[in-house]
Scaffold this motif. Sequence first.
Motif, short mmCIF file in Angstrom:
data_model
loop_
_atom_site.label_atom_id
_atom_site.label_comp_id
_atom_site.label_asym_id
_atom_site.label_seq_id
_atom_site.Cartn_x
_atom_site.Cartn_y
_atom_site.Cartn_z
N VAL A 1 0.85 -1.20 0.00
CA VAL A 1 0.00 0.00 0.00
C VAL A 1 0.88 1.24 0.00
CG1 VAL A 1 -1.87 -1.21 1.16
CG2 VAL A 1 -0.17 0.03 2.52
N ASP A 2 0.30 2.42 -0.37
CA ASP A 2 0.99 3.70 -0.43
C ASP A 2 0.27 4.70 0.46
OD1 ASP A 2 2.93 2.89 -2.39
OD2 ASP A 2 1.32 2.94 -3.88
N PRO A 3 0.90 5.88 0.72
CA PRO A 3 0.21 6.93 1.49
C PRO A 3 -1.13 7.27 0.86
CG PRO A 3 2.52 7.46 1.27
CD PRO A 3 2.29 6.27 0.38
N GLY A 4 -2.10 7.54 1.71
CA GLY A 4 -3.46 7.82 1.25
C GLY A 4 -4.37 6.62 1.39
N PHE A 5 -3.80 5.40 1.53
CA PHE A 5 -4.61 4.19 1.70
C PHE A 5 -5.29 4.23 3.07
CE2 PHE A 5 -5.03 -0.16 3.28
CZ PHE A 5 -5.78 -0.73 2.28
N ASN A 6 -6.59 3.94 3.08
CA ASN A 6 -7.33 3.94 4.34
C ASN A 6 -7.23 2.56 4.96
OD1 ASN A 6 -9.54 3.77 6.34
ND2 ASN A 6 -10.00 5.84 5.57
N ILE A 7 -6.57 2.52 6.11
CA ILE A 7 -6.28 1.25 6.76
C ILE A 7 -7.52 0.58 7.31
CG2 ILE A 7 -5.88 2.03 9.12
CD1 ILE A 7 -3.61 -0.28 7.05
N LEU A 8 -8.63 1.36 7.44
CA LEU A 8 -9.86 0.85 8.02
C LEU A 8 -10.85 0.38 6.97
CD1 LEU A 8 -10.43 3.49 10.85
CD2 LEU A 8 -9.29 1.28 11.02
N THR B 1 -4.77 -6.35 -0.54
CA THR B 1 -4.31 -7.64 -1.10
C THR B 1 -3.66 -8.52 -0.03
OG1 THR B 1 -2.20 -6.67 -1.73
CG2 THR B 1 -3.95 -6.63 -3.37
N PHE B 2 -3.17 -7.91 1.01
CA PHE B 2 -2.53 -8.69 2.07
C PHE B 2 -3.59 -9.23 3.01
CE2 PHE B 2 -2.78 -4.37 3.64
CZ PHE B 2 -3.20 -4.51 4.96
N ARG B 3 -3.24 -10.29 3.71
CA ARG B 3 -4.14 -10.92 4.67
C ARG B 3 -3.43 -11.04 6.02
NH1 ARG B 3 -7.02 -9.70 1.32
NH2 ARG B 3 -8.50 -10.93 0.07
N CYS B 4 -4.19 -10.78 7.07
CA CYS B 4 -3.65 -10.86 8.43
C CYS B 4 -4.29 -12.04 9.15
CB CYS B 4 -3.90 -9.57 9.21
SG CYS B 4 -2.92 -8.19 8.62
N TYR B 5 -3.44 -12.79 9.88
CA TYR B 5 -3.91 -13.95 10.63
C TYR B 5 -3.38 -13.86 12.06
CZ TYR B 5 -4.91 -15.83 6.00
OH TYR B 5 -5.38 -16.00 4.73
N PRO C 1 -9.78 -9.99 12.13
CA PRO C 1 -10.69 -8.92 11.67
C PRO C 1 -9.98 -7.56 11.70
CG PRO C 1 -11.74 -10.33 13.30
CD PRO C 1 -10.31 -10.68 13.31
N ILE C 2 -10.43 -6.65 10.82
CA ILE C 2 -9.80 -5.33 10.74
C ILE C 2 -9.84 -4.60 12.07
CG2 ILE C 2 -10.02 -3.04 9.66
CD1 ILE C 2 -10.75 -4.41 7.07
N PRO C 3 -10.95 -4.60 12.81
CA PRO C 3 -10.96 -3.86 14.09
C PRO C 3 -9.95 -4.38 15.11
CG PRO C 3 -13.21 -4.31 13.37
CD PRO C 3 -12.30 -5.10 12.46
N GLU C 4 -9.46 -5.64 14.93
CA GLU C 4 -8.51 -6.19 15.88
C GLU C 4 -7.06 -5.99 15.44
OE1 GLU C 4 -9.34 -10.22 16.78
OE2 GLU C 4 -11.45 -9.87 17.30
N MET C 5 -6.86 -5.37 14.28
CA MET C 5 -5.50 -5.10 13.84
C MET C 5 -4.86 -4.02 14.69
SD MET C 5 -6.04 -5.35 9.72
CE MET C 5 -4.32 -4.96 9.44
N PRO C 6 -3.53 -4.07 14.87
CA PRO C 6 -2.87 -3.15 15.81
C PRO C 6 -3.16 -1.68 15.53
CG PRO C 6 -1.37 -4.88 15.12
CD PRO C 6 -2.58 -5.04 14.29
N ASP D 1 0.87 -3.81 22.67
CA ASP D 1 2.25 -4.21 22.96
C ASP D 1 2.47 -5.66 22.56
OD1 ASP D 1 3.25 -1.78 24.19
OD2 ASP D 1 1.98 -2.25 25.92
N ASP D 2 3.49 -5.86 21.70
CA ASP D 2 3.98 -7.19 21.34
C ASP D 2 2.87 -8.16 20.97
OD1 ASP D 2 6.52 -6.29 21.85
OD2 ASP D 2 6.57 -7.03 23.91
N LEU D 3 2.04 -7.74 20.04
CA LEU D 3 1.00 -8.61 19.51
C LEU D 3 1.58 -9.43 18.36
CD1 LEU D 3 -1.98 -9.54 19.30
CD2 LEU D 3 -2.32 -7.65 17.69
N GLU D 4 1.48 -10.76 18.46
CA GLU D 4 2.03 -11.62 17.42
C GLU D 4 0.95 -11.91 16.38
OE1 GLU D 4 4.26 -15.96 17.02
OE2 GLU D 4 4.39 -14.82 18.91
N LEU D 5 1.29 -11.74 15.11
CA LEU D 5 0.38 -12.01 14.02
C LEU D 5 1.17 -12.44 12.80
CD1 LEU D 5 -0.77 -8.75 12.28
CD2 LEU D 5 0.93 -8.73 14.07
#
Length: 766
Positions: free
Chosen positions: A138-145, A150-154, A163-168, A179-183
Amino acid sequence: MNLSGRLALGTMLPVVVTLLAVAFVHGTASPGLLLAAGAIGAALALVMAVMIGRSLATPLDRVTWVVERLSRGETVAMPSGGDRETARGALAELSATLGTRQSLLEKTVESIRDPVVVADHAGAVVIINAAARRLLGVDPGFNILTGIRTFRCYCADGETAMPIPEMPLARALAGEEVDDLELIVKPWPEQPGVRLLANARTLRDDAGKLRGAVSVLHDITARRHAHQALVESEQMAQAIVRTALDAFVQTDQDGVILDWSAQAEVLTGWTRSDAVGRKVVELVFPEELRDAHRQRIAKFLQEIAAGGMGMRYESAALHRDGHQFLVEVSLSALRCGDGYVINAFVRDVTQRRMAQEQLIQAQKMEAVGQLTGGIAHDFNNMLTVITGTIEILADGVKDTPQLASIAKLISDAADRGAQLTSSLLAFARKQPLQPTKTDVNGLIGDVVRLLSQTLGSQIVIRAELGRDAWLAFVDRSQLSAALVNLAINARDAMPDGGTLTFATRNIQLGIPDAVARGVERAGDHLVIEVRDTGVGISPPHLEKIFDPFFSTKEVGQGTGLGLSMVFGFVKQTGGGIEVLSEEGQGTTFRIYLPKADGTAPHPVEEGDQPIRGGDETILCVEDDDKIREYVTGQLESLGYTVLVAANADAALEIVDRGAAFDLLFTDIVMPGRMNGRQLAETLMAGRPTLRVLFTSGYSDGALPKQARPGHGIPLLAKPYRRGELARMLRRCLDLAVDVQGDPLPLPYSVQADLERFLRENPPDKT
């Protein structure tokens, strides 16, 4: 003091100085006037300074106010009139400063190797460094919410989608500190995941208002892989220890036990809870070996410090129940802080050592056998001539007592020589055996009746014979000689009298038991025990009792071949023998014999049957000239027609000429391209019903092992007498055979049983 005050003070000082200068120059002013003038001037200057300061400070204060609002992101209208230029200049200077600082900040963030993402309060990315762009794409201007990603978080398990609301960053924008969340992040679905450790913080202004959030991600993939590899390596090491056939013991450099495997528990009898924390030298080493063990470990640690790899040694070990056994120990050491951790794999090698000793014993017997066999062949040939001709001489001088006595001395000496050779061959397992199904209980009964008359009244003989004792597949005459030999040794061990016990029982031996007892094969065996209550055997002598010519008796009281003969006979039979003895507690010999199938045939009672000859033709093959001459004379004296050959080739020439004969009487060991057995096989290939009688003083393995009882190979062992020759010839010639050469069963007769019963139970004489 604010900006207006400082400007007023600056304009007031020049006015006051001017008024004072005018007054002093004209010199007309009185002190009061001067004081008044000064006061008035000061007042005027003060008023003017305040006015000027206010006129100058007002634009600057406005500019400052505008910059502060702009820095906070607020919208502000530009001033009008003359203040516009001043404001623009200040703004330009401030903008340049802020731009320099922002550029420095962006370059700093860009150079960070860990991914860094800064978003505003609405979730739009305002700063994202190269590492984050590569990872997230992603580049500046991308809305993280709300942006399409294209990337996936687990989550840390790598399977549960986050889920997006649980992302750091989302949690930080919600006001939470992470603090120190492993993903795990997968840049693209088909690419491997990257394991990250995430930290996120909120960004607030001086008033405490949320302005955005920053997240820093640290790649821990390699560290996790290394940790997992370490865990798997540790698990593998533990699995190796758990599944290893050898016991594993870990100690510190002082010998205190740190780890104790399940195999160590089985090997020593000590549980892990019993062992850990104790010193291994005090737990499993006999007291007399502990100092040697400490010295060995000290030397081992010195070698390790000097670059050594490890050590392997054998030692006696002590079981929890008190018995000792032999172990092989393999040592290695690992540096741990200022000391070492010692790892030991321990293997019970008691059985292996016993097997090695048995191999050495077998090699020793083989060497003796080779030596003995070479002598026995020629020696028995000479004894055959002596024992045979002395009978003729004794018959010729029977009416002269003095010469008859000399003839008997010669005959006895020849018998002793034959017995000596037989004992040597028995020890070397080279004697020809005739094993059959044997009722050992019945044989022991015969031996007991014989010994009861010869051992003396001070020896009590007992028989503890198992009622269901199996038949043994053994040479009956050799077993009788072995039992008599053991009984005589027992008598010598009980000079003041005692008890001699013969016992039998059945036993099934597994492979480890068979190996431990030196038995040829595992399976069913009959055990014969010969026990005495004598003086026992000392440990040093116990290791040598089966060695040839070893004897504790005085010179002239024994040859030292008795026990070695018993040992060789038992081993040649396929059995085993062991001895248990303690000084002052007596001795027990155990003989293990292979079980025979079926029922035992009744032994043939030779007794004093008269010598009987015949008129058949015999092909006699003998390479020794003297024996050939002697045997020819004996056969002719018995009425037989004799065809004589010096070797197998000569015998084949006689057969090729068409000469008829009824029996082949051949030596086994002969020079030339064919021995006696091979000659017999060649002739029987064309004549299955041909009778064969072998003779030998030393067969040297030329005869195959006996197959089934009743189908053995007729053998007349040298030296032999005229009566033995006659009986063996008639036994072979009178045997009924079918067209294939197999013996025909004869009708059973009770005559032999009746005659034996009458001999054993003679009728009372009246």
